[in-house]
Design a protein around this motif. Structure first.
Motif, PDB file in Angstrom:
ATOM      1  N   TYR A  32       0.865  -1.177   0.000  1.00 24.83           N
ATOM      2  CA  TYR A  32       0.000   0.000   0.000  1.00 24.83           C
ATOM      3  C   TYR A  32       0.896   1.218   0.000  1.00 24.83           C
ATOM      4  N   LEU A  34       1.256   5.618  -0.369  1.00 20.06           N
ATOM      5  CA  LEU A  34       0.537   6.863  -0.128  1.00 20.06           C
ATOM      6  C   LEU A  34       1.437   8.055  -0.478  1.00 20.06           C
ATOM      7  N   SER A  93       3.600   0.985   2.933  1.00 22.08           N
ATOM      8  CA  SER A  93       3.091   0.300   4.110  1.00 22.08           C
ATOM      9  C   SER A  93       3.046  -1.210   3.888  1.00 22.08           C
ATOM     10  N   ALA A 100      -0.020  -4.339  13.007  1.00 19.09           N
ATOM     11  CA  ALA A 100       0.176  -2.894  12.865  1.00 19.09           C
ATOM     12  C   ALA A 100       0.606  -2.587  11.453  1.00 19.09           C
ATOM     13  N   ARG A 101       0.127  -1.483  10.949  1.00 23.38           N
ATOM     14  CA  ARG A 101       0.577  -1.005   9.638  1.00 23.38           C
ATOM     15  C   ARG A 101       1.378   0.262   9.868  1.00 23.38           C
ATOM     16  N   GLN A 102       2.694   0.156   9.754  1.00 20.92           N
ATOM     17  CA  GLN A 102       3.517   1.345   9.889  1.00 20.92           C
ATOM     18  C   GLN A 102       3.814   1.879   8.505  1.00 20.92           C
ATOM     19  N   LEU A 103       4.034   3.175   8.442  1.00 17.93           N
ATOM     20  CA  LEU A 103       4.405   3.806   7.187  1.00 17.93           C
ATOM     21  C   LEU A 103       5.912   4.051   7.171  1.00 17.93           C
ATOM     22  N   PHE A 105       8.543   6.299   5.161  1.00 15.65           N
ATOM     23  CA  PHE A 105       8.525   7.503   4.343  1.00 15.65           C
ATOM     24  C   PHE A 105       9.831   7.689   3.582  1.00 15.65           C
TER      25      PHE A 105
ATOM     26  N   TYR B  35       5.701   9.432  15.173  1.00 13.58           N
ATOM     27  CA  TYR B  35       6.788   9.482  14.208  1.00 13.58           C
ATOM     28  C   TYR B  35       7.766  10.586  14.607  1.00 13.58           C
ATOM     29  N   GLY B  42      12.374  12.322   6.049  1.00 16.49           N
ATOM     30  CA  GLY B  42      10.977  11.970   6.196  1.00 16.49           C
ATOM     31  C   GLY B  42      10.697  11.458   7.596  1.00 16.49           C
ATOM     32  N   PRO B  43       9.423  11.427   7.982  1.00 18.46           N
ATOM     33  CA  PRO B  43       9.070  10.893   9.305  1.00 18.46           C
ATOM     34  C   PRO B  43       9.493   9.435   9.454  1.00 18.46           C
ATOM     35  N   PHE B  45       8.937   5.964  11.845  1.00 20.93           N
ATOM     36  CA  PHE B  45       7.986   5.314  12.751  1.00 20.93           C
ATOM     37  C   PHE B  45       8.639   4.988  14.081  1.00 20.93           C
ATOM     38  N   GLN B  48       3.237   2.289  17.529  1.00 25.38           N
ATOM     39  CA  GLN B  48       1.791   2.428  17.331  1.00 25.38           C
ATOM     40  C   GLN B  48       1.068   1.825  18.528  1.00 25.38           C
ATOM     41  N   ASN B  55       1.327  -2.125  19.602  1.00 24.92           N
ATOM     42  CA  ASN B  55       1.233  -3.264  18.670  1.00 24.92           C
ATOM     43  C   ASN B  55       2.133  -3.099  17.455  1.00 24.92           C
ATOM     44  N   LYS B  94      -5.610   6.887  13.182  1.00 23.41           N
ATOM     45  CA  LYS B  94      -6.374   6.284  12.106  1.00 23.41           C
ATOM     46  C   LYS B  94      -7.510   5.477  12.697  1.00 23.41           C
ATOM     47  N   ALA B  97      -6.358  -0.316  13.219  1.00 26.54           N
ATOM     48  CA  ALA B  97      -4.923  -0.599  13.286  1.00 26.54           C
ATOM     49  C   ALA B  97      -4.355  -1.064  11.965  1.00 26.54           C
ATOM     50  N   ASN B  98      -5.175  -1.740  11.149  1.00 31.65           N
ATOM     51  CA  ASN B  98      -4.599  -2.358   9.959  1.00 31.65           C
ATOM     52  C   ASN B  98      -4.854  -1.575   8.674  1.00 31.65           C
ATOM     53  N   THR B  99      -5.257  -0.324   8.802  1.00 30.74           N
ATOM     54  CA  THR B  99      -5.388   0.515   7.602  1.00 30.74           C
ATOM     55  C   THR B  99      -4.158   1.399   7.465  1.00 30.74           C
TER      56      THR B  99
END
Lengths: 115, 113
Positions: A32, A34, A93, A100-103, A105, B35, B42-43, B45, B48, B55, B94, B97-99
């Protein structure tokens, strides 16, 4: 090791022309993608996204293209407007442990649209 | 709809001190991430939280810790501050959690002297 790379730190285009921002990634588990836009003194704002099952997503003046075989995506802005001047971040992602979905960048591209 | 809000917006600390940054999630969002954005990058992580449990965590040492409260607001705590901790700290929320799509706050600018 940068998994998401934006190799152009800056880009200048004339108002009304097309802006093309590029992004490359190395992790084949990313599914995914973005684009975020960031103005000074503000947090990043979500712009557009694309799932790895697609190769194009369009939203008004903004279109994102994904080339999975090349591990490359691009953001097209047509026509470019002075208000589009900002830093653009590409992000990717994957589902990690714990759901967990971390981004992840890229380092960003400063777009300047000249009137 | 209330967006993500962070406090304080700016702060200055000295090396070795501790800092707590706060975040209120966007209305209806149960997942919050933090972040770190260093200058010109960039940011990155940090971690979360979902339903008050961590998690997911990035490559940050244990002196970076967090909390999420029942109202989904969150704190980031950093102990034993180092000069390299100087950065913009972004909170994002968000709906699940999984989006993938995150909504960011304006950030807290931390300067460590």
């Amino acid at each position: 090791d940068q998994q998401v790379k934006q190799n152009s730190p800056s880009l200048s285009v004339q108002e009304g022309r097309i802006s093309i921002l590029n992004c490359d990634y190395t992790n084949s588990m990313f599914d995914y993608f973005l684009w975020y836009k960031k103005y000074p003194a503000e947090g990043p704002t979500f712009l557009i996204s694309i799932s790895s099952i697609k190769d194009k997503n369009e939203d008004g003046r903004f279109t994102v293209f994904l080339n999975k075989s090349a591990k490359h995506l691009s953001l097209h802005i047509v026509p470019s407007q002075p208000g589009d001047s900002a830093v653009y971040f590409c992000a990717a992602s994957e589902i990690s442990s714990g759901s967990a979905r971390q981004l992840t960048f890229g380092s960003g591209t400063q777009l300047t649209v000249l009137p | 709809e209330t967006g993500v809000t962070q406090s304080p917006t700016h702060l200055i600390k000295t090396r070795g001190q501790q800092v707590t940054l706060r975040c209120s999630s966007q209305s209806g969002h149960n997942t919050v991430s933090w972040y770190q954005q260093a200058l010109g990058q960039g940011p990155q992580f940090i971690f979360q939280y979902y339903r008050e449990e961590e998690n997911g965590r990035g490559n940050f040492p244990p002196r970076f810790s967090g909390l999420q409260f029942p109202n989904y607001s969150s704190e980031l705590n950093v102990n034993a501050l180092e000069l390299d901790d100087s950065a913009l700290y972004l909170c994002a929320s968000k709906a699940a959690a999984n989006t993938g799509e995150l909504f960011f706050g304006e950030g807290s600018r931390l300067t460590v002297l």
